[in-house]
Design a protein around this motif. Structure first.
Motif, short mmCIF file in Angstrom:
data_model
loop_
_atom_site.label_atom_id
_atom_site.label_comp_id
_atom_site.label_asym_id
_atom_site.label_seq_id
_atom_site.Cartn_x
_atom_site.Cartn_y
_atom_site.Cartn_z
N HIS A 134 -13.61 0.96 -7.20
CA HIS A 134 -12.95 0.88 -5.74
C HIS A 134 -12.29 -0.42 -5.33
N ARG A 135 -11.89 -1.01 -6.37
CA ARG A 135 -10.93 -2.18 -6.29
C ARG A 135 -9.60 -1.37 -5.69
N TRP A 136 -9.17 -0.36 -6.44
CA TRP A 136 -8.05 0.49 -6.17
C TRP A 136 -8.14 1.56 -4.89
N LYS A 137 -7.73 0.80 -3.86
CA LYS A 137 -7.97 1.41 -2.52
C LYS A 137 -6.96 2.53 -2.74
N VAL A 138 -5.90 2.17 -2.80
CA VAL A 138 -4.46 3.30 -2.95
C VAL A 138 -4.54 3.49 -4.39
N ALA A 139 -5.03 4.38 -5.08
CA ALA A 139 -4.99 4.40 -6.67
C ALA A 139 -3.77 5.45 -7.04
N THR A 140 -3.60 4.93 -8.40
CA THR A 140 -2.46 5.52 -9.36
C THR A 140 -3.23 6.44 -10.04
N PRO A 141 -2.69 7.19 -10.80
CA PRO A 141 -3.15 7.94 -11.95
C PRO A 141 -3.93 7.17 -13.18
N PHE A 142 -3.37 5.90 -13.33
CA PHE A 142 -4.08 5.15 -14.22
C PHE A 142 -5.49 4.32 -13.75
#
Length: 298
Positions: free
Chosen positions: A155-163
């Motif tokens: 959940h560190r990635w709020k606006v995620a990418t495919p990676f």
């Protein structure tokens, strides 16, 4: 997995790697081979489909979002590449049990109790079973006793990418993959079908992190797509499902995606660029000043 193992044994390991005196069905050799194949396969799936999705599907304007981290793509890839080898260890244990014949996987369509109908039925039941299990595992990972240790890194990635799709803590990543592995130990499943489904669910995991929120209207509240999963990353307590919204609706955790209501990350960026957010903030600030002045006058 024995189909893949037999293929690489015949074409690579036996003629070029292992001594000819080492039998292909020797357990220790199978474990070593499975470790190699599983790690290489995970890398290829993650990097190939992640890269294709990143360059062909992902909207790079999302990188301008305030919640998109500096060097986030590199951080996502680094975290995933550190986790995947650890995830592979218990995964290989389950693959090894499959190869040794302890699962209910079968080779030929004729071996299915109901022929082609049985194969199609098993595909649907696989999706239903894994979606149900992952929903409850995912909710468990949000429990306060385990969240910070296991699931918070994702959940560190709020606006995620495919990676971000495979950027999990190793224990988190394995726990959410368990339903895929235990299904063929519980129910009959064609080997090629299982291999195809296993690849498909990994690609799906990448797709729900791709930032493409488009979906036919009649599926918007049925399929748990990228819009739904983005809200899970942003708002935490909603949309735990993997493919469908069924279990979120049953479990009371369904949230209509903000992107479908004009309040998603793309909409935020549009308002930010148009200056609308600044005017809203100014209006709110003016209201606060008026409120404070009125209180003083009182």
């Amino acid at each position: 997995m024995d189909l893949v193992l037999n293929y690489v044994d015949y074409n690579f390991f036996t003629p070029y790697v292992y001594p000819t005196t080492w039998p292909e069905d020797e357990p220790f050799r199978q474990i070593i081979s499975l470790l190699i194949v599983t790690n290489l396969g995970a890398l290829v799936l993650y990097l190939l489909f992640g890269t294709l999705s990143y360059y062909l599907v992902f909207d790079h304007s999302l990188k301008q979002h305030p919640q998109f981290l500096e060097n986030q793509v590199q951080l996502e890839i680094k975290y995933a590449l550190q986790s995947l080898p650890w995830i592979s260890i218990p995964t290989v244990a389950l693959f090894f049990a499959e190869v040794r014949g302890y699962s209910r996987l079968y080779d030929n369509i004729e071996d299915s109790p109901y022929g082609w109908f049985g194969v199609i039925l098993s595909m649907l039941s696989f999706l239903f079973f894994t979606d149900m299990c992952i929903y409850w595992i995912h909710r468990f990972l949000h429990h306060k006793l385990v969240y910070k240790r296991l699931h918070k890194p994702h959940h560190r990635w709020k606006v995620a990418t495919p990676f971000a799709s495979h950027a999990f803590h190793p224990v988190d990543g394995f726990l959410q993959s368990i339903p895929y592995h235990i299904y063929p130990f519980l129910f009959p499943l064609h080997k090629v079908t299982y291999l195809g489904l296993y690849i498909a669910v990994n690609v799906w995991t990448i797709s729900i992190h791709d930032g493409d929120y488009r979906m036919p209207d009649f599926l918007k509240h049925i399929i748990n797509g990228s819009a739904h999963h983005t809200d899970h990353h942003l708002y935490f307590d909603y949309n735990y499902g993997q493919y469908f919204t069924l279990w979120d609706k049953i479990g009371g955790s369904y949230k209509s995606p903000s992107s479908f209501e004009g309040k998603g990350p793309h909409d935020y960026l549009k308002k930010l660029k148009s200056g609308e957010l600044a005017s809203i903030k100014n209006d709110n600030h003016a209201d606060d000043v008026v409120s404070r002045d009125s209180l003083k006058n009182k």
